[in-house]
Design a protein around this motif. Sequence first.
Motif, PDB file in Angstrom:
ATOM      1  N   ALA A  30       0.796  -1.227   0.000  1.00 19.39           N
ATOM      2  CA  ALA A  30       0.000   0.000   0.000  1.00 19.39           C
ATOM      3  C   ALA A  30       0.828   1.277   0.000  1.00 19.39           C
ATOM      4  O   ALA A  30       0.424   2.287  -0.583  1.00 19.39           O
ATOM      5  N   GLY A  31       1.965   1.253   0.671  1.00 18.44           N
ATOM      6  CA  GLY A  31       2.795   2.444   0.750  1.00 18.44           C
ATOM      7  C   GLY A  31       3.909   2.429  -0.275  1.00 18.44           C
ATOM      8  O   GLY A  31       4.183   1.416  -0.929  1.00 18.44           O
ATOM      9  N   MET A 119      10.747   4.782   4.465  1.00 17.31           N
ATOM     10  CA  MET A 119       9.755   3.901   3.852  1.00 17.31           C
ATOM     11  C   MET A 119      10.107   2.428   3.997  1.00 17.31           C
ATOM     12  O   MET A 119       9.250   1.562   3.784  1.00 17.31           O
ATOM     13  N   ALA A 120      11.346   2.136   4.364  1.00 22.60           N
ATOM     14  CA  ALA A 120      11.762   0.741   4.552  1.00 22.60           C
ATOM     15  C   ALA A 120      11.215   0.144   5.842  1.00 22.60           C
ATOM     16  O   ALA A 120      11.250  -1.076   6.028  1.00 22.60           O
ATOM     17  N   ASP A 121      10.693   0.972   6.723  1.00 19.30           N
ATOM     18  CA  ASP A 121      10.145   0.477   7.984  1.00 19.30           C
ATOM     19  C   ASP A 121       8.957  -0.444   7.720  1.00 19.30           C
ATOM     20  O   ASP A 121       8.087  -0.143   6.895  1.00 19.30           O
ATOM     21  N   ALA A 122       8.901  -1.548   8.426  1.00 19.94           N
ATOM     22  CA  ALA A 122       7.843  -2.540   8.197  1.00 19.94           C
ATOM     23  C   ALA A 122       6.450  -1.981   8.466  1.00 19.94           C
ATOM     24  O   ALA A 122       5.464  -2.453   7.897  1.00 19.94           O
ATOM     25  N   GLU A 127       1.779   3.757   9.406  1.00 21.67           N
ATOM     26  CA  GLU A 127       2.208   5.088   9.828  1.00 21.67           C
ATOM     27  C   GLU A 127       1.636   6.161   8.905  1.00 21.67           C
ATOM     28  O   GLU A 127       1.208   7.232   9.361  1.00 21.67           O
ATOM     29  N   VAL A 128       1.608   5.884   7.613  1.00 20.19           N
ATOM     30  CA  VAL A 128       1.030   6.839   6.664  1.00 20.19           C
ATOM     31  C   VAL A 128      -0.458   7.027   6.946  1.00 20.19           C
ATOM     32  O   VAL A 128      -0.967   8.156   6.952  1.00 20.19           O
ATOM     33  N   LEU A 129      -1.163   5.937   7.189  1.00 19.14           N
ATOM     34  CA  LEU A 129      -2.587   6.046   7.518  1.00 19.14           C
ATOM     35  C   LEU A 129      -2.787   6.878   8.785  1.00 19.14           C
ATOM     36  O   LEU A 129      -3.687   7.726   8.853  1.00 19.14           O
ATOM     37  N   ARG A 130      -1.950   6.647   9.787  1.00 16.74           N
ATOM     38  CA  ARG A 130      -2.081   7.382  11.049  1.00 16.74           C
ATOM     39  C   ARG A 130      -1.848   8.871  10.839  1.00 16.74           C
ATOM     40  O   ARG A 130      -2.641   9.706  11.278  1.00 16.74           O
ATOM     41  N   ARG A 131      -0.771   9.212  10.150  1.00 12.46           N
ATOM     42  CA  ARG A 131      -0.459  10.630   9.930  1.00 12.46           C
ATOM     43  C   ARG A 131      -1.478  11.298   9.011  1.00 12.46           C
ATOM     44  O   ARG A 131      -1.673  12.517   9.067  1.00 12.46           O
ATOM     45  N   SER A 132      -2.118  10.515   8.180  1.00 12.33           N
ATOM     46  CA  SER A 132      -3.118  11.055   7.256  1.00 12.33           C
ATOM     47  C   SER A 132      -4.503  11.133   7.879  1.00 12.33           C
ATOM     48  O   SER A 132      -5.432  11.657   7.258  1.00 12.33           O
TER      49      SER A 132
END
Length: 428
Positions: A30-31, A119-122, A127-132
């Motif tokens: 997804a990311g 972006m390499a973080d599992a 995290e993107v969903l949370r910040r968004s």
Amino acid sequence: MTSELRQRIYQQLASVELIDPHTHINPLDAGSHTLVDILGYHYYTELAHSAGMPREQIEDPAISAKEKVGRLIEGIGPIDNTIQYSWLIDICQRFFGFEGDRLDASNWEALFDSSEAQMADAGWSDEVLRRSNVKSVFLTNDFDDPLAGFDTAKYVPCLRTDDLVFHLGKPEVRQRLEAATKVSVGSWTELREAIGVLFEHFTTNNARACAISIPPSFAPEPVSDGRVETALDAVLKDGVNADESHLRALSHRIFWTLAEMCDQYELPFDLMIGVNRGVYPTGVFQGQDLYDSRVSLIQYQQLLNAFPRVTFPISVLASVTNQELASYAWIFPNVVTNGHWWYSNTPSIIERDAAHRLEAVPRTKQIGYYSDAYKLEFVAPKFDMYRKILAKVLEQYYVIDRSWSEERAVEFGTQVLRGNVETTFKIS
């Protein structure tokens, strides 16, 4: 300058957790992984190509991700005036700590390296969903998608049906259908059974909509059993070379059957109307299609009247069709205005179209926006663009012009932004 009132409305809308009702995100990936996943979005490649960058340089398969980003940075200089460029800068600032307002030869490599490490973080996608501030996103699933390996409450399935309606003449599409349903498609009865198997599979796995992208010439109408049997026999025999009348009759009957299944399974049927494919065949990938204003919703008159229990969230590709869409939503109980699609997804057009819908259509029948994103990072900047426009329209047209309270305007905006997504698609 932005008024304090508009800013307060915007801030309250920005606090609303989002459900994005239409994306092309792959839930298993997804990311993004590098900046090439972001700059490779068709908006940037097609604009870079339009500004003079040869397609062969953009789509060179021999270069690395970093080399491709370097080339695109050279090519996107002339597009820094566009809203798409502002999405890019927003992403870089919001997620990667970029402090500039332009990407160029002096800074892109450092950003590439630092963002790749993040972006390499599992857990990057979460995290993107949370910040968004995003709860869930709707997908665009091929009809033979197994719908396995992901959380269907977070990544909500949607049955995309273009191939069934428009490409069943291709042997590979029929093979995929038979493999997915275990039904041998040799007659109309069997084909209808196979379509039913797909709906059972999707609804069992939390699908919340059926969807299709439709060319401007399409005008669905009912087709008799005898006529569709003749058409299917011809298509099974001659494939895409079958007579156009047979291909058309088969596509109309399949489309009509999809509406029947939506009625039976209580699924909304998303119609995305007006795209003309392959107008610029030498363009970059996904940069070849354009809208065609020779389309009218009168072509869907029979459909909308025949299926009063089916909700049709409708997107139109051209702003010139927006007034007609608003009028149909004004009159037909089963028509819902849905987002601002593709070539209508720029602020000045959204402002005009959104203001007209807000003024003309019942408040319960408007889905304000969807991102149409291919990667999660794009959901936030696109929705933020829409929220700012929505705050501006609510301030001017409702609080100032009609003396609504700020609270009432925010309540209306929240319903359009989130509430109607929940009620239209039956999300608890």
